[in-house]
Motif scaffolding. Structure first.
Motif, PDB file in Angstrom:
ATOM      1  N   TYR A   1       1.840   2.894   9.487  1.00 18.33           N
ATOM      2  CA  TYR A   1       0.419   2.664   9.216  1.00 18.33           C
ATOM      3  C   TYR A   1      -0.428   3.930   9.105  1.00 18.33           C
ATOM      4  N   GLU A   2       0.014   5.029   9.686  1.00 20.72           N
ATOM      5  CA  GLU A   2      -0.870   6.184   9.813  1.00 20.72           C
ATOM      6  C   GLU A   2      -0.473   7.389   8.981  1.00 20.72           C
ATOM      7  N   ASN A   3       0.798   7.520   8.623  1.00 19.88           N
ATOM      8  CA  ASN A   3       1.224   8.689   7.851  1.00 19.88           C
ATOM      9  C   ASN A   3       1.371   8.320   6.378  1.00 19.88           C
ATOM     10  N   TRP A   4       0.565   8.975   5.526  1.00 15.70           N
ATOM     11  CA  TRP A   4       0.552   8.675   4.096  1.00 15.70           C
ATOM     12  C   TRP A   4       1.034   9.843   3.245  1.00 15.70           C
TER      13      TRP A   4
ATOM     14  N   PRO B   1       8.999   4.462  14.809  1.00 22.42           N
ATOM     15  CA  PRO B   1       8.018   5.510  15.124  1.00 22.42           C
ATOM     16  C   PRO B   1       7.667   5.555  16.607  1.00 22.42           C
ATOM     17  N   GLU B   2       7.315   6.731  17.085  1.00 23.80           N
ATOM     18  CA  GLU B   2       7.013   6.931  18.505  1.00 23.80           C
ATOM     19  C   GLU B   2       5.911   5.992  18.987  1.00 23.80           C
ATOM     20  N   SER B   3       6.176   5.323  20.086  1.00 20.94           N
ATOM     21  CA  SER B   3       5.191   4.425  20.693  1.00 20.94           C
ATOM     22  C   SER B   3       5.449   4.221  22.181  1.00 20.94           C
TER      23      SER B   3
ATOM     24  N   LYS C   1       0.830  -1.211   0.000  1.00 22.58           N
ATOM     25  CA  LYS C   1       0.000   0.000   0.000  1.00 22.58           C
ATOM     26  C   LYS C   1       0.860   1.256   0.000  1.00 22.58           C
ATOM     27  N   ARG C   2       1.955   1.236   0.746  1.00 19.10           N
ATOM     28  CA  ARG C   2       2.830   2.413   0.807  1.00 19.10           C
ATOM     29  C   ARG C   2       3.584   2.607  -0.510  1.00 19.10           C
TER      30      ARG C   2
ATOM     31  N   ILE D   1       0.202  -5.949  20.892  1.00 19.63           N
ATOM     32  CA  ILE D   1      -0.955  -5.304  21.521  1.00 19.63           C
ATOM     33  C   ILE D   1      -2.067  -5.141  20.498  1.00 19.63           C
ATOM     34  N   ALA D   2      -1.693  -4.767  19.276  1.00 23.25           N
ATOM     35  CA  ALA D   2      -2.686  -4.638  18.208  1.00 23.25           C
ATOM     36  C   ALA D   2      -3.349  -5.986  17.928  1.00 23.25           C
TER      37      ALA D   2
END
Length: 354
Positions: free
Chosen positions: A257-260, A144-146, A57-58, A188-189
């Motif tokens: 997953y969140e930044n496109w 990425p920050e988590s 997808k990316r 966790i996901a």
């Protein structure tokens, strides 16, 4: 539902074909496929073929670029800096590892920093290859920050994984692969998808309170291993992989997953050591074998059958799955099958017994 079994070599062919359908060269497609299947073979499903759809997808969204090859922008002595050109992380990682191994063969040690990369799979994928070249490898990556710094309640650092690979002789090699968080965010996901609780020491919610609710944990922050010690280690990895190389760091590393709209700009570090600069290889291997056997001979607690060394459980899992097939959960298999339908690839050929 029970996991399904798939032939690892045929899985590699299917995954390679899928990547070529979105414009990846066959050579690079195979590298990425191998990195993902490596994780599944070791039983690390969160970093295996479950990541294939998001990679594709990316690529299609042009957030990962394929038109330029990773480039070495600086090399001096035993050090080098590689610009990944926002290519697929496993492709960038392979280039960096090969350069680090080459430098170590020349100078005894190789230190390669990487910027402008993407998620590059499990660190063990690279450690295993360095071991095959009779070299010791320390590989680091930021993410990425988590994870909040100790005392904080907002994510700042990534899980910032690392691996150390050390060759042995007749015994299995030492291969430590770990995140600096108590657990990977993917676990966790996965618990959230299954509607299952998580241990209370995995994460905190948005208010900084430990939680067993995976949904609240995903909105909050992961916890570091060993409290402040894990936080310090994660920060060290971020400094080396981000600040030193010129990659992003802290919250600047973009989400897979969140930044496109922006590249991830992940940084890596590969440190290789040529064993033979210290000992003839057979001597070092013999010493490692003796050391491992001594550890395994330590008296065991009640109920413990065997003392393992780092990487041994995963190595055994890999050996078993090469023979009996790679285990994929039904949800992941269904997602991969749908991708094959979309891109006209025969998913059925990978299934054991097909």
């Amino acid at each position: 539902m029970n996991p399904l079994r798939y032939d690892c070599m045929r899985l590699e062919e299917v995954a390679t074909e899928l990547f070529t359908r979105v414009g990846v060269s066959e050579h690079h497609a195979r590298t990425v496929a191998q990195s993902l299947i490596h994780a599944d073979l070791r039983g690390i499903e969160s970093h295996g073929l479950s990541r294939l759809p998001i990679y594709m997808k990316r690529i299609e969204a042009k957030v990962i670029e394929l038109d330029q090859e990773p480039e070495m922008v600086k090399q001096e002595g035993a050090t080098a800096l590689i610009d990944g050109k926002n290519h697929l992380g496993a492709v960038v990682g392979k280039v960096a590892l090969e350069q680090a191994i080459s430098l170590a063969k020349q100078a005894g040690i190789g230190f390669v920093g990487v910027r402008h990369s993407n998620h590059f799979g499990t660190c063990s994928f690279y450690a295993e290859r360095a071991i095959e070249q009779d070299q010791i490898l320390l590989v680091l990556s930021n993410a990425p920050e988590s994870m909040a710094p100790t005392g904080g309640i907002r994510p700042f650092l990534g899980t910032n994984p690392m691996a150390i690979g050390i060759p042995a002789g007749k015994e299995l090699p030492f291969l430590l692969d770990m995140a600096t968080s108590v657990v990977a965010r993917g676990k966790i996901a996965l618990a959230a998808k299954k509607g299952e609780p998580i241990p209370a020491d995995w994460a905190i919610d948005q208010d900084g309170i430990p939680t067993t609710d995976p949904e609240r944990a995903l909105l909050g922050s992961l916890l570091p291993i060993g409290g402040a010690k894990g936080y310090g280690l994660a920060m060290f990895i971020d400094v080396l992989c981000g600040l030193l190389t010129g990659a992003a760091c802290g919250p600047g590393v973009q989400s897979l997953y969140e930044n496109w709209t922006h590249p991830q700009n992940i940084g890596h570090v590969f440190l290789t050591i040529d064993v033979q600069r210290f000992w003839p290889l057979p001597v070092f291997q013999s010493r490692m074998d003796e050391y491992i056997r001594e550890i395994k001979s330590v008296p065991k607690k009640a109920g413990i059958d065997e003392i393992m060394i780092p990487g041994e459980i995963e190595n055994r899992k890999m050996s078993e799955q090469r023979v009996h097939g790679v285990s994929l959960s039904p949800g992941i298999a269904q997602e991969l099958e749908q991708a094959c339908i979309t891109y006209g690839v025969d998913w059925g050929k990978a299934r054991i017994g097909s």
